[in-house]
Every structure is written in structure tokens, then in C-alpha cells.
Design a protein around this motif. Structure first.
Motif, PDB file in Angstrom:
ATOM      1  N   SER A 195      37.588  53.028  17.518  1.00  0.00           N
ATOM      2  CA  SER A 195      37.723  51.596  17.701  1.00  0.00           C
ATOM      3  C   SER A 195      37.324  51.237  19.130  1.00  0.00           C
ATOM      4  CB  SER A 195      39.192  51.230  17.450  1.00  0.00           C
ATOM      5  OG  SER A 195      39.380  49.856  17.594  1.00  0.00           O
ATOM      6  N   GLY A 196      36.276  50.412  19.261  1.00  0.00           N
ATOM      7  CA  GLY A 196      35.809  50.041  20.593  1.00  0.00           C
ATOM      8  C   GLY A 196      34.401  49.474  20.524  1.00  0.00           C
ATOM      9  N   SER A 197      33.933  48.950  21.642  1.00  0.00           N
ATOM     10  CA  SER A 197      32.558  48.478  21.735  1.00  0.00           C
ATOM     11  C   SER A 197      31.642  49.671  22.008  1.00  0.00           C
ATOM     12  CB  SER A 197      32.432  47.471  22.871  1.00  0.00           C
ATOM     13  OG  SER A 197      33.291  46.380  22.666  1.00  0.00           O
ATOM     14  N   THR A 203      29.935  50.222  24.482  1.00  0.00           N
ATOM     15  CA  THR A 203      30.208  50.612  25.869  1.00  0.00           C
ATOM     16  C   THR A 203      31.127  51.830  25.977  1.00  0.00           C
ATOM     17  OG1 THR A 203      29.880  48.350  26.605  1.00  0.00           O
ATOM     18  CG2 THR A 203      31.251  49.710  28.022  1.00  0.00           C
ATOM     19  N   PRO A 234      30.701  44.127  14.786  1.00  0.00           N
ATOM     20  CA  PRO A 234      30.994  44.909  15.991  1.00  0.00           C
ATOM     21  C   PRO A 234      32.445  45.386  16.031  1.00  0.00           C
ATOM     22  CG  PRO A 234      30.804  42.555  16.514  1.00  0.00           C
ATOM     23  CD  PRO A 234      30.416  42.705  15.078  1.00  0.00           C
ATOM     24  N   GLY A 235      32.686  46.469  16.763  1.00  0.00           N
ATOM     25  CA  GLY A 235      34.052  46.965  16.941  1.00  0.00           C
ATOM     26  C   GLY A 235      34.194  48.457  16.749  1.00  0.00           C
ATOM     27  N   LEU A 236      33.061  49.140  16.554  1.00  0.00           N
ATOM     28  CA  LEU A 236      33.128  50.580  16.350  1.00  0.00           C
ATOM     29  C   LEU A 236      32.184  51.265  17.326  1.00  0.00           C
ATOM     30  CD1 LEU A 236      34.644  52.495  14.437  1.00  0.00           C
ATOM     31  CD2 LEU A 236      32.648  52.460  12.937  1.00  0.00           C
ATOM     32  N   ALA A 293      39.482  57.724  25.731  1.00  0.00           N
ATOM     33  CA  ALA A 293      38.146  58.248  25.410  1.00  0.00           C
ATOM     34  C   ALA A 293      38.117  59.766  25.337  1.00  0.00           C
ATOM     35  CB  ALA A 293      37.143  57.749  26.456  1.00  0.00           C
ATOM     36  N   PRO A 345      42.905  53.820  13.451  1.00  0.00           N
ATOM     37  CA  PRO A 345      41.489  53.467  13.328  1.00  0.00           C
ATOM     38  C   PRO A 345      41.335  52.035  12.816  1.00  0.00           C
ATOM     39  CG  PRO A 345      42.146  54.940  11.530  1.00  0.00           C
ATOM     40  CD  PRO A 345      43.346  54.779  12.421  1.00  0.00           C
ATOM     41  N   PRO A 346      40.170  51.431  13.050  1.00  0.00           N
ATOM     42  CA  PRO A 346      39.938  50.064  12.575  1.00  0.00           C
ATOM     43  C   PRO A 346      39.622  50.113  11.079  1.00  0.00           C
ATOM     44  CG  PRO A 346      37.990  50.873  13.720  1.00  0.00           C
ATOM     45  CD  PRO A 346      38.993  51.985  13.742  1.00  0.00           C
TER      46      PRO A 346
END
Lengths: 388, 388
Positions: free
Chosen positions: B66-68, B70, B204-206, B231, B254-255
């Protein structure tokens, strides 16, 4: 309004993710939008403003970042603590252990006050610890999802303000925001961190953190550089301020669809019926119903005292002679999904029921009755099959 | 199959997020599910397996967090580099600057080879740099979203293997995975990092990262502790291995909904028509159509050479006498949403069109025609209004 209806499914009553309304899911299925679109900017901005409302704060700074709730610990550890600084963690279960691990990863010197299993750290112990050493930050888990133990947020903040007014009070509210009352300004809480998939009634994937202006100042005056990139407020603060002011800024693509979903849920929580105050009352009532029904059936709670029991979840020991495989599949057969144990030393001995959000505030639903009925039937069946 | 149809909306042709199918959005509106449910585990496991397929790798290790996008930089910087180690970044734009910033945050000693604007670092320059110094890792942006410049991934990996075989080759594929061919095993790429909202056709979001076994070994034999918590592969590796093996494990939630959506998109990409190979061909064809139409209209690309131009996006200078406000609102009026410039030195001078995923592979849609027609009309209108 759309006529979207989610697929029939088993009732999800774990302590997060929780049941989500059709409205919120429909928002999660919003057509793709640019993250810098003039249509999207106010949706994000309103999420920031409504997040404040849920926590009764006038001016604290929300951060909405793509990530799991866990990312909130990194945000606190990387932005508010400098290597070698002292942190005190009030540890009431699994999530206290993990927050400590995270803080140490970023170089904090952490002391822990361990609560006995099923209990929270008492305020006297906290007071003594604060007198004995100076702490940059005091962190606690408001509701430890592994045990269902509720800490006295207001009491903790009071003691910190009294004994160690410079310390920041950090509330891990992953399993408490929007199911337990949190008066951020009135109680003097400096940081509340949470996630989208529990009391806030949105799918998982959003790390939500709100920092008081005092905390923001501590961040802004830190001496050493922030040692995380993705969790750095140096990157995120200008983004959050821009979206709230009505313009876009870019550091990393926000989870656009999830922001629409979060907006839909926050709108229901802050602007529709029941009111926020009623919402907390309804959580207490539903919790009391489940807990007393469980006790009547002979279940015992992990929380050693009623005042230490969360209002958004219940953790129950299996009765003597029964284990998880006796009860949980029987509940699942009745379309009720609960969670097993999580605390490392006890996880085979108990299970957890979540009762947050739409399952407790929507009078049209009979989720709580269904859970109680299924628990009763499943227990009877399990006992009969094992001759307990 | 559901009959879900997303709301009518403007056509989103920015270089991510991209248009998403009804099927994927419907999956994103899946009822809430437990992240440890036996029904969810294979959905997650299949996402890991299908991610490998998209990158033509047999045994590399995917991470779905779960994250951008980036967050992929943090994963590389925190897990694969130890403080003080040398890293070489081939910088072809905004994202090279940012990746460098991230690497330095985690203590890497970074050298950058800067490509001239609109160009990629040439292989000869890379070769010289690799001869002059030993690098733990060589990182490059496959398609720099700020400029639409495509780097020669295969060529870069070849040079690294030849001159500095111990170095890890890291491909930032945020704007290239599933729109540009990437043969991870055959070319010898050690890390591909990307996000869900571009070629992979998911909201977006993974944060999606795939690490070769060589990279995993470098991680496993590192001497200093990982300095990120969220991370850290120490946390995530057991989780990914568990889900792929068919059991659940917990580090952070998790998303779940987004994993369902990603699964739906990956299923279309890897198992439905067009094939993966055809998908890359279709991206090339659509790109060629847009680029030649734009050139006929008098637009000039940022990429200085056709071989340096991405196939999933196009970056175009505004014609002399016109600026963003002359063209972009006119495109929006025609329901076409493109993106402005992003590169710090040139952002007022150009705009960007994304052409990835369903907009180019679905023969039922006429997205590319619509974009070309709107571009033509908007340009004519802008010129007329300004007497250019």
C-alpha cells in the motif's frame, strides 16, 4: 445518487477492515481522475477538513498518505523524534511492541511500560516514569486491536501535560478513530494516527495522521534531517497545505479513488445522521449488547475490567475445551466473519469481534443481532459436538 | 459478470492515472473482505504471480505494498543500499532528481549522469562512468514522466553486466510497466519498481516492486540494519512469500479492494486478448499515430529523437505564441484531460498526453481518434483567437 448495490457477502465483523456502505464503495469506483484536477482538489481538501472535525480539533494538521496504518508509526518516528531522543511507549499489546520496533528503527531510545495482559498501563505508573526521565514523546495505543483493551486517552494526556508539558502525546488510533471519542484539542493530544478501514468506514489503503501545531513546530525546528523519504513531512506538508488551500501540488500520486471513498464516508460521519456524538453513543450501546450477550453465553473478555474494554471491538477467550476451529468455521457457516487471536502469547486462546461503523450506526441493519444469534448457535453446536 | 458501468466522464489521457475499465472499477468496489480470508489469499497470490508474467521473469520476488509509486524508491534505497555505498543514477528528468534525493536520504553516495533535456544518458557515457568507479547499484528512469523520454533498458543492463557485473540494475518503471516491453530475466534487470495507475490500468495506491533473486540476496546479506520500518523487506518478504504459498501473514493491512482491482486488470493483461506482446505493439502503434498527427499539426516533441520517445506518453512543446492556458482549457472543453509540464526548467513550455492501457488496447474505444481530433480543433481555435 447511484443505485449501486454491493454483492451479497458474508458479514465482516473483524476489528478492521469493517463493512463499508454502498455509497462509499461506489465512490471507490469513481472514474479515473487526475490528481491535480480542479474537480478533485476540493474533494481532497474537504477530506482534510472533515478529518479535523472527527477529532474535534480546530487547527491540527492532517496528513492523508497512500499507505497502511503502519505508515503512521514511520511518520511519527521519522519526523518527530531525532536519533537518540527518549520516547516512552505505553505498551498494551501487539501494537505497542510494533510501534516500539518502528521507533527504534529510526534511532529513538525507547522505554516501555508494559501493561499486564488484558489491561492498560495505569496512570500512576506513567506519572512515576515521567518524573524519573525526560521524554520527547509519549505514545500509546488507544485501542490495542490485538486485545480490545482501551486506554484512557484523556487521562494519559492530562498526566503528560501535568508532569512533562513539553512531551508530545501520541495516540495510535488505528482501532479507535470514529468509534471512540477523541477530543484532540480539549484533551491536549498532539498526534492521532489511524487508517481508513476501521471506524472511518473506508477500504484500507490510507494512512491518516493529524498533528497538533505544537507537533508541527517540533518537526519544523528539528536539527537533524528526516531519515525517511516517503514518510517525510518536509515533502508532505506543502502538499496538504496546497490541497486545503484549493490548489494542487505534487510529491507522489494520491490514491484518488480512495480519497473519493474516504470523502463519502467522512460526509456521512460528519454531516448526516447520526451525529458524531450519537455515533459514539451507538458504538457504546452496541458494544455493551455484544459484551453482555457473550458473557451470558459464558465467554470471558480479555479486558480485565469493563472500563478497559473498547467500544468498537470485543476480544473473548474460548470457553474451556473449545478452540478456534470449533467456533470460527461455525460462525463462517452462518455468514459471520470474525477474527482469530493476534497477541503472540495468547493467540490460540481467543477471538475478536469488530463492531464499528455502519454495522452499529445504521438502524436499518441488524448486524449486531445477527452476530449475537450466530455466536449463540455456533457455541451450542460446538459444545454439543465436543460434549463440553 | 456484473453490469456495472462507470459514470460518464472526461477522457483522462494524462501519463497516469489512466482510464480504468468498468471491470477493474467494479473490483475496486468489492464488498469488504478480511485481509486474511481464505477467499482473499489466492487473489493476492495471483497478483504476485501475474506481476511476474508482465515482466517476463520466472523467479523474481514481487512486493505489493500500500503506497504511491514513490515508495518504490524508498524500498530500493533502504533495502539494497547501505550508508556510504556508491550509486549511479542516470538522470533523464524530474524523476531522476527525485530518486537521487531519496537515495541520499538513506545515506547513499550518489553520482548522477545528467542527460541533456529531451534525451537519455548515452551508453558510452555510462560505460566510462562504470569503468571509473565501483557502484553497488545503477538506477535509471525507463520513461521519465516529466519528459516522455525513453531510456534503452536492454542496452543499459547489457553495459552494466559487461563492465560492472556485480552492480544491481534498477529500472524505475512507474511510467513504463505494461506499456513498454521489459524482459527482466533476459535483459538482466535486478529491480523494476512501478505503480498501479499507469500501464497497469488500476487506480493509484499500490507500490509494485519486483526484485531479482540476486537483489534479494544482496538484501539478505546486508550488514547494517534497514533504516526504514514501513519499507523494510525484512517485514514484507515473509508476507509476500506467505500469500504466494497460500497462507496469510500480517505486517500491515494490505489495500484489499485495490488488490481485487489490480487482480482484475492483471487478468485482462496476462490472460485475455490482446496478448502481452500485442499489447506492446498496440502501444507503439497508438503512440506513432499521436506523434505523427501532432507533428503534422506543427507540434514538436521534447524527445530529441524518435528512438528516445516513450510509447505510452507524448510530451509536446506548445507552438510559438501559445501557452498552456490557450490549449489545455480548449481540450478540456472537448472532454479531453491532458497534463501540463512538470520538468522544473521547462514546465510552462510543454504539455503531456498519456496513451496507455485500455485507451490503446481496446479496439471498441476511439480514445486516440478523439484525442487527435480535439488537439486539432483546439489548436486551430487557439491560433485563431491569438492570431498566431
Amino acid at each position: 445518487m447511484s443505485t449501486f448495490k454491493q454483492e451479497p457477502h458474508k458479514l465482516l465483523v473483524i476489528p478492521g477492515p469493517i463493512e463499508v456502505t454502498d455509497e462509499v464503495l461506489y465512490a471507490n469506483a469513481h472514474p479515473s481522475m487526475s490528481h491535480v484536477s480542479p474537480d478533485f482538489i476540493p474533494v481532497f481538501g474537504d477530506c482534510l477538513r472533515m478529518t479535523r472535525q472527527v477529532l474535534y480539533t480546530a487547527d491540527a494538521q492532517p496528513f492523508l498518505i497512500s499507505g497502511s496504518g503502519t505508515l503512521g508509526w514511520d511518520q511519527v518516528s521519522a519526523n518527530l523524534v531525532e536519533p537518540g531522543e527518549n520516547v516512552l511507549v505505553l505498551n498494551s499489546g501487539y501494537f505497542g511492541d510494533a510501534f516500539t520496533d518502528c521507533l527504534r528503527t529510526y534511532g529513538a531510545t525507547v522505554d516501555e511500560l508494559h501493561a499486564p495482559f488484558g489491561s492498560a498501563v495505569d496512570l500512576k505508573t506513567l506519572e512515576v516514569a515521567l518524573h524519573s526521565k525526560s521524554y520527547k514523546l509519549v505514545a500509546f495505543t488507544h485501542v490495542d486491536t490485538s486485545t480490545g483493551v482501551l486506554s484512557d486517552a484523556k487521562g494519559i494526556a492530562e498526566v503528560v501535560k501535568l508532569v512533562s508539558p513539553d512531551s508530545l502525546t501520541v495516540l495510535d488510533g488505528v482501532c479507535s478513530v470514529a468509534s471512540e471519542e477523541i477530543q484532540m484539542d480539549a484533551w491536549g493530544i498532539d498526534v492521532v494516527l489511524t487508517a481508513s478501514q476501521k471506524g472511518l468506514g473506508t477500504p484500507p489503503g490510507l494512512s491518516i495522521l493529524v498533528a497538533s501545531q505544537k507537533a508541527v513546530k517540533v518537526f519544523e525546528t528539528r536539527k537533524s534531517p528526516v531519515t525517511s523519504y516517503y514518510a517525510s513531512w518536509k515533502k508532505w506538508l506543502p502538499i496538504m497545505r496546497a490541497y486545503e488551500a484549493g490548489s494542487a501540488a505534487y510529491f507522489a500520486t494520491p490514491p484518488v479513488n480512495l480519497i473519493y471513498a474516504y470523502n463519502a464516508s467522512l460526509t456521512a460521519i460528519t454531516q448526516k445522521s447520526p451525529s458524531l456524538a450519537d455515533r459514539f453513543r451507538l458504538h457504546k450501546e452496541a458494544s455493551a449488547r455484544i459484551k453482555s450477550a457473550a458473557e451470558e453465553l459464558g465467554f470471558r473478555q480479555l479486558a480485565v475490567d469493563a472500563a478497559l474494554a473498547a467500544n468498537g471491538m470485543t476480544a473473548l477467550y474460548f470457553p474451556d475445551g473449545l478452540v478456534a476451529s470449533d467456533l470460527l468455521p461455525r460462525l463462517a457457516k452462518r455468514d459471520i466473519v470474525v477474527a482469530g487471536g493476534l497477541h503472540k502469547d495468547y493467540k490460540e486462546k481467543y477471538f475478536r469481534i469488530g463492531h464499528m461503523g455502519v454495522s452499529v450506526v445504521d438502524a436499518q441493519r441488524d448486524d449486531i443481532d445477527r452476530v449475537i444469534a450466530a455466536l449463540k448457535e455456533s457455541l451450542a453446536e460446538a459444545k454439543a459436538s465436543k460434549n463440553v
